[in-house]
Scaffold this active site. Structure first.
Site, short mmCIF file in Angstrom:
data_model
loop_
_atom_site.label_atom_id
_atom_site.label_comp_id
_atom_site.label_asym_id
_atom_site.label_seq_id
_atom_site.Cartn_x
_atom_site.Cartn_y
_atom_site.Cartn_z
N SER A 122 28.80 3.54 -23.46
CA SER A 122 29.01 2.12 -23.72
C SER A 122 29.47 1.39 -22.47
O SER A 122 29.37 0.17 -22.40
CB SER A 122 30.11 1.92 -24.76
OG SER A 122 29.83 2.63 -25.92
N HIS A 143 21.21 2.55 -23.68
CA HIS A 143 22.33 2.20 -24.56
C HIS A 143 21.79 1.63 -25.88
O HIS A 143 21.36 0.47 -25.93
CB HIS A 143 23.22 1.17 -23.82
CG HIS A 143 24.46 0.78 -24.55
ND1 HIS A 143 25.14 -0.38 -24.29
CD2 HIS A 143 25.15 1.39 -25.54
CE1 HIS A 143 26.20 -0.47 -25.08
NE2 HIS A 143 26.21 0.59 -25.85
N GLU A 155 19.83 -1.53 -24.48
CA GLU A 155 20.25 -2.05 -23.17
C GLU A 155 19.97 -0.93 -22.16
O GLU A 155 20.58 0.14 -22.25
CB GLU A 155 21.75 -2.40 -23.22
CG GLU A 155 22.26 -3.11 -22.01
CD GLU A 155 23.77 -3.43 -22.11
OE1 GLU A 155 24.53 -2.66 -22.72
OE2 GLU A 155 24.19 -4.46 -21.55
P1 NAD Z 1 31.35 10.28 -31.98
O1 NAD Z 1 32.78 10.58 -31.76
O2 NAD Z 1 30.90 9.79 -33.32
O3 NAD Z 1 30.44 11.58 -31.63
C1 NAD Z 1 30.58 12.31 -30.45
C2 NAD Z 1 30.00 13.70 -30.66
O4 NAD Z 1 29.97 14.37 -29.38
C3 NAD Z 1 30.84 14.60 -31.60
O5 NAD Z 1 30.02 15.10 -32.64
C4 NAD Z 1 31.33 15.73 -30.68
O6 NAD Z 1 31.42 16.98 -31.33
C5 NAD Z 1 30.24 15.73 -29.63
N1 NAD Z 1 30.62 16.37 -28.37
C6 NAD Z 1 31.83 16.34 -27.73
N2 NAD Z 1 31.77 17.08 -26.60
C7 NAD Z 1 30.50 17.58 -26.52
C8 NAD Z 1 29.83 18.41 -25.60
N3 NAD Z 1 30.42 18.89 -24.50
N4 NAD Z 1 28.54 18.73 -25.83
C9 NAD Z 1 27.91 18.26 -26.94
N5 NAD Z 1 28.50 17.47 -27.86
C10 NAD Z 1 29.77 17.13 -27.65
O7 NAD Z 1 30.96 9.24 -30.82
P2 NAD Z 1 29.83 8.09 -30.87
O8 NAD Z 1 30.42 6.86 -31.46
O9 NAD Z 1 28.55 8.66 -31.40
O10 NAD Z 1 29.67 7.79 -29.30
C11 NAD Z 1 28.86 8.60 -28.47
C12 NAD Z 1 28.53 7.80 -27.21
O11 NAD Z 1 27.82 6.61 -27.58
C13 NAD Z 1 29.78 7.33 -26.42
O12 NAD Z 1 29.47 7.39 -25.05
C14 NAD Z 1 29.95 5.90 -26.91
O13 NAD Z 1 30.59 5.08 -25.97
C15 NAD Z 1 28.49 5.47 -27.07
N6 NAD Z 1 28.24 4.35 -28.01
C16 NAD Z 1 28.95 4.25 -29.18
C17 NAD Z 1 28.68 3.17 -30.04
C18 NAD Z 1 29.39 3.03 -31.36
O14 NAD Z 1 29.29 1.96 -31.99
N7 NAD Z 1 30.10 4.05 -31.83
C19 NAD Z 1 27.68 2.24 -29.71
C20 NAD Z 1 26.97 2.39 -28.52
C21 NAD Z 1 27.26 3.46 -27.66
#
Ligand code: NAD
Length: 305
Positions: A122, A143, A155
């Site tokens: 993000s 993104h 994005e």
């Molecule tokens: P989340 O916490 O829901 O999921 C993260 C996952 O990553 C978990 O299942 C965890 O077990 C896994 N993980 C951790 N370490 C790992 C590793 N070494 N190898 C493989 N898997 C691993 O997080 P999310 O909300 O899905 O966010 C993920 C990414 O997307 C982040 O960079 C976040 O900034 C970005 N993002 C989030 C949103 C949102 O609205 N939540 C929107 C756009 C972008």
């Protein structure tokens, strides 16, 4: 399906990872979904199935296409196996720079030489992530927005060294998935979060200062600005820990006080009130209920400055 890309590995199967797997599988790609946590992978498969069922009910997906799409997703807990024949890898693991550094160092060693390494971060600098690899020209930000199967925007963020051909490929791929791509440059928060997060932070500061309550702030922004969701509800939906992490990137990246995260946000994250995913943030969440109920703590106004 784009000729050059046949197999896509998604690292992380949480909120974003499962949505990204969903759209690629529906788009006809072989999807390798990788997570360190087997329970997260099992949950993700369940979520994708449920979200596809909703599409079937609406008539936007047939039962046969659903079955074919699910059949294209394989799950892995071992990174080396998950990436060994990938053309594109999209990292969607937890928003943490040290974690992403380790993942990209490993990906650089384990993924095929020509594979493109994308990140769904993000806010973390694409140029910095690319610097952990020996292929910075092939590293790019892709993104997606939450929920991925519904939201049209992608994005695309160029790192300082990203090759224009890689940008073009990711642009065409996003369009082929039915998304609307927008290309931006690599500065803190890119565009989406540089504009969104200060608004969310200002909503939290307004609450903290007692200018108005949770419902008033969200109603004013929904009805006054035609936003589909108020900023506090949106913060709960994104995850308050993620909002705090992004604000810290903006704050340190620009060195400007205007991005300093609200103390109330810091307190809520430290106390484990992370929004929808933890069951309570600005609102309380009961599984199966769509009713919005303000958190008791915030309704009681004990938190006011
Ligand atoms: P989340 O916490 O829901 O999921 C993260 C996952 O990553 C978990 O299942 C965890 O077990 C896994 N993980 C951790 N370490 C790992 C590793 N070494 N190898 C493989 N898997 C691993 O997080 P999310 O909300 O899905 O966010 C993920 C990414 O997307 C982040 O960079 C976040 O900034 C970005 N993002 C989030 C949103 C949102 O609205 N939540 C929107 C756009 C972008």
């Amino acid at each position: 399906m784009l000729q050059q890309i046949k197999t896509v590995t998604v690292i992380g199967s949480g909120t974003m990872g499962n949505g990204i797997c969903h759209v690629f599988a529906q788009g006809g790609y072989n999807v390798h979904m990788m997570d360190i946590n087997q329970a997260a992978l099992d949950r993700a498969i369940g979520t994708i199935g449920k979200n596809m069922d909703r599409q079937v009910t609406k008539g936007s997906l047939t039962e046969a296409d659903k079955a074919a799409a699910l059949g294209r997703i394989a799950t892995y807990t071992d990174l080396a196996t998950a990436v060994k024949d990938a053309d594109l890898i999209i990292e969607a693991a937890t928003e943490n720079i040290d974690l992403k550094m380790k993942i990209f160092q490993d990906l650089d060693k384990l993924a095929p030489e020509n594979a493109i390494l994308a990140t769904n971060t993000s806010s973390i600098s694409i140029t910095r992530i690319a610097s952990y690899t020996r292929r910075p020209t092939k590293v790019i930000g892709m993104h997606f927005m939450n929920p991925v199967p519904v939201m049209k925007l992608v994005e695309i963020i160029n790192g300082y060294a990203t090759d224009a051909k890689v940008t073009e490929l990711i642009y065409d791929l996003s369009k082929q998935l039915g998304k609307v791509p927008c290309v931006v440059n690599d500065y803190p928060g890119f565009i989406a979060n540089r504009i969104l997060m200060p608004m969310i932070n200002e909503a939290i500061l307004s609450l903290q200062e007692g200018v108005a309550g949770v419902e008033e702030i969200d109603t004013i922004m929904k009805l006054g600005m035609a936003h589909p969701m108020g900023p506090l509800q949106l913060a709960d939906f994104i995850g308050l820990d993620t909002c705090l992490a992004i604000l810290n990137v903006l704050y340190t990246g620009f060195g400007n006080q205007k991005y300093a995260p609200a103390s109330l946000l810091i307190n809520m994250v430290q106390a484990g009130y992370l929004g929808a995913k933890s069951g309570e943030g600005f609102y309380k969440y009961t599984p199966g209920s769509k009713e919005l109920v303000v958190s008791d703590r915030l309704a009681s106004k004990q938190w006011k400055m």
